[in-house]
Design a protein around this motif. Structure first.
Motif, PDB file in Angstrom:
ATOM      1  N   LEU A  32       0.833  -1.205   0.000  1.00  0.00           N
ATOM      2  CA  LEU A  32       0.000   0.000   0.000  1.00  0.00           C
ATOM      3  C   LEU A  32       0.869   1.257   0.000  1.00  0.00           C
ATOM      4  O   LEU A  32       0.596   2.219  -0.730  1.00  0.00           O
ATOM      5  CB  LEU A  32      -0.921  -0.001   1.221  1.00  0.00           C
ATOM      6  N   PHE A  33       1.948   1.245   0.799  1.00  0.00           N
ATOM      7  CA  PHE A  33       2.876   2.375   0.838  1.00  0.00           C
ATOM      8  C   PHE A  33       3.543   2.556  -0.530  1.00  0.00           C
ATOM      9  O   PHE A  33       3.662   3.688  -1.030  1.00  0.00           O
ATOM     10  CB  PHE A  33       3.932   2.147   1.918  1.00  0.00           C
ATOM     11  N   VAL A  34       3.978   1.453  -1.126  1.00  0.00           N
ATOM     12  CA  VAL A  34       4.638   1.515  -2.434  1.00  0.00           C
ATOM     13  C   VAL A  34       3.678   2.064  -3.486  1.00  0.00           C
ATOM     14  O   VAL A  34       4.050   2.931  -4.298  1.00  0.00           O
ATOM     15  CB  VAL A  34       5.144   0.114  -2.837  1.00  0.00           C
ATOM     16  N   TYR A  35       2.437   1.600  -3.480  1.00  0.00           N
ATOM     17  CA  TYR A  35       1.450   2.074  -4.458  1.00  0.00           C
ATOM     18  C   TYR A  35       1.181   3.568  -4.280  1.00  0.00           C
ATOM     19  O   TYR A  35       1.097   4.319  -5.263  1.00  0.00           O
ATOM     20  CB  TYR A  35       0.156   1.278  -4.305  1.00  0.00           C
ATOM     21  N   THR A  36       1.063   4.004  -3.036  1.00  0.00           N
ATOM     22  CA  THR A  36       0.855   5.432  -2.761  1.00  0.00           C
ATOM     23  C   THR A  36       2.033   6.254  -3.269  1.00  0.00           C
ATOM     24  O   THR A  36       1.854   7.309  -3.891  1.00  0.00           O
ATOM     25  CB  THR A  36       0.666   5.667  -1.249  1.00  0.00           C
ATOM     26  N   PHE A  37       3.247   5.753  -3.027  1.00  0.00           N
ATOM     27  CA  PHE A  37       4.458   6.453  -3.486  1.00  0.00           C
ATOM     28  C   PHE A  37       4.495   6.518  -5.011  1.00  0.00           C
ATOM     29  O   PHE A  37       4.868   7.546  -5.593  1.00  0.00           O
ATOM     30  CB  PHE A  37       5.709   5.748  -2.951  1.00  0.00           C
ATOM     31  N   ILE A  38       4.109   5.411  -5.670  1.00  0.00           N
ATOM     32  CA  ILE A  38       4.105   5.387  -7.133  1.00  0.00           C
ATOM     33  C   ILE A  38       3.149   6.443  -7.685  1.00  0.00           C
ATOM     34  O   ILE A  38       3.507   7.211  -8.589  1.00  0.00           O
ATOM     35  CB  ILE A  38       3.697   3.987  -7.648  1.00  0.00           C
ATOM     36  N   LEU A 283       7.983   2.219  -9.322  1.00  0.00           N
ATOM     37  CA  LEU A 283       8.406   2.842  -8.068  1.00  0.00           C
ATOM     38  C   LEU A 283       9.691   3.633  -8.249  1.00  0.00           C
ATOM     39  O   LEU A 283       9.838   4.741  -7.714  1.00  0.00           O
ATOM     40  CB  LEU A 283       8.601   1.759  -7.001  1.00  0.00           C
ATOM     41  N   LEU A 284      10.626   3.089  -9.019  1.00  0.00           N
ATOM     42  CA  LEU A 284      11.944   3.714  -9.162  1.00  0.00           C
ATOM     43  C   LEU A 284      11.988   4.797 -10.231  1.00  0.00           C
ATOM     44  O   LEU A 284      12.850   5.679 -10.178  1.00  0.00           O
ATOM     45  CB  LEU A 284      12.989   2.640  -9.488  1.00  0.00           C
ATOM     46  N   ASN A 285      11.076   4.758 -11.192  1.00  0.00           N
ATOM     47  CA  ASN A 285      11.134   5.705 -12.298  1.00  0.00           C
ATOM     48  C   ASN A 285      11.087   7.172 -11.878  1.00  0.00           C
ATOM     49  O   ASN A 285      11.874   7.985 -12.391  1.00  0.00           O
ATOM     50  CB  ASN A 285      10.017   5.407 -13.304  1.00  0.00           C
ATOM     51  N   PRO A 286      10.192   7.584 -10.960  1.00  0.00           N
ATOM     52  CA  PRO A 286      10.212   8.999 -10.550  1.00  0.00           C
ATOM     53  C   PRO A 286      11.540   9.416  -9.941  1.00  0.00           C
ATOM     54  O   PRO A 286      12.006  10.537 -10.166  1.00  0.00           O
ATOM     55  CB  PRO A 286       9.077   9.082  -9.507  1.00  0.00           C
ATOM     56  N   MET A 287      12.166   8.513  -9.176  1.00  0.00           N
ATOM     57  CA  MET A 287      13.458   8.831  -8.575  1.00  0.00           C
ATOM     58  C   MET A 287      14.554   8.908  -9.634  1.00  0.00           C
ATOM     59  O   MET A 287      15.422   9.785  -9.592  1.00  0.00           O
ATOM     60  CB  MET A 287      13.808   7.778  -7.515  1.00  0.00           C
TER      61      MET A 287
END
Length: 315
Positions: A32-38, A283-287
């Motif tokens: 859930l945290f990962v999805y929110t971050f994405i 997840l990593l693409n925005p970073m």
């Protein structure tokens, strides 16, 4: 009577999830945290590009569209994953399975087409810089972006419609964490050679796309190495390194998943690879696109703290 048995399967059961008593809830909150971050991370990239006039050029336009697609790409699978992690019955309807598979892979195909366009864009910018603005016009960029979406959503439509007509006579257990072509076709009561043909078509599409992108970046690297000044080489590399990283991560995980034909992995590795290209890459693409790019970092800071940025400029 036989036709009734063939059409008996109306839902599928996912077997790639841990049971609730086996710690399924422990996976729920991290996911859930990962999805929110994405969602938040890719929305920040999208709006940062749209609202900052300094980033209104082809490269950032493609990045913003890619980030927007990533949100829907993960939304096609992760909400259902979250639901299954806290549910005792990890099922999905036949229609729901087809829709999930269609939107997940259509969005993935659109991203693959967009990555190809982004590679060609960098090729033109570095290998033919004097004609870049006359070639990559706003109209052409809009046409390429729209074309990638139309291509991504139309190319798979006949295949999904065809799968919907296949007989499924049991069992109904999908050994994966979301609906995918291979696991679903393995449950169909049809000739196994059809599955091989489908694998060959998918593999050919992946190989051709990755070959075009690879050749573009190889040519780009050759041109960059020929730049006399170290500062010029560094600046040129900085505009490509994020694209290359995203390309390697996206197509690397896709290749592991879909270029194996009859080879099989242990269930753990099957799930790990599926998580890599369905969750980890978005997840990593925005970073990747923001950490090594000062213009993007400034645009995100401006988006998050507009008053502070205004005061800094005022001084």
């Amino acid at each position: 009577m036989e036709s009734e048995n063939l059409s008996a399967v109306t839902e599928f059961i996912f077997t790639g999830f841990p049971q609730l008593q086996d710690g399924g809830l422990l996976y729920f909150f991290p996911l859930l945290f990962v999805y929110t971050f994405i969602v938040v991370g890719n929305l920040m990239v999208f709006f940062a590009v749209r609202l900052d006039t300094r980033l209104h050029n082809p490269m950032y336009n493609f990045i913003s569209i890619f980030s927007f697609l990533e949100i829907w790409y993960t939304t096609a699978t992760i909400p259902k994953m979250l639901s299954n992690l806290i549910s005792s019955q990890k099922t999905i309807s036949f229609t729901g399975c087809l829709l999930q598979m269609y939107f997940f892979h259509s969005l993935g195909n659109t991203e693959g087409a967009l990555l190809t366009i982004m590679a060609i864009d960098r090729y033109v910018a570095i290998c033919n810089p004097l004609h870049y603005l006359t070639i990559m016009t706003p109209r052409l960029c809009a046409q390429l972006s729209a074309g990638s979406c139309v291509f991504g959503f139309l190319i798979l439509l006949p295949e999904v419609v065809w799968i919907s007509t296949l007989p499924f006579c049991g069992p109904n257990q999908i050994h994966q964490i979301f609906c995918d072509f291979g696991p679903l076709l393995n449950l169909a009561c049809t000739d196994a050679s059809v599955i091989l043909v489908q694998d060959v078509i998918h593999a050919s599409a992946i190989l051709i796309t990755s070959l075009i992108i690879s050749l573009s970046y190889i040519r780009i690297v050759v041109v960059i190495l020929g730049i006399p000044s170290a500062e010029g080489r560094k600046k040129a590399f900085s505009t490509c390194v994020a694209h290359i990283a995203v390309f390697l991560m996206f197509f690397g995980s896709v290749a592991l998943m879909y270029l194996r034909f009859s080879a099989t992995y242990m269930p753990f590795w099957d799930t790990a690879i599926a998580v890599t290209f369905s969750v980890l890459s978005p997840l990593l693409n925005p970073m990747i696109y923001s950490l090594r790019n000062n213009d993007m970092k400034d645009a995100i800071k401006k988006l998050l703290c507009p008053q502070k940025m205004f005061r800094v400029r005022g001084r």
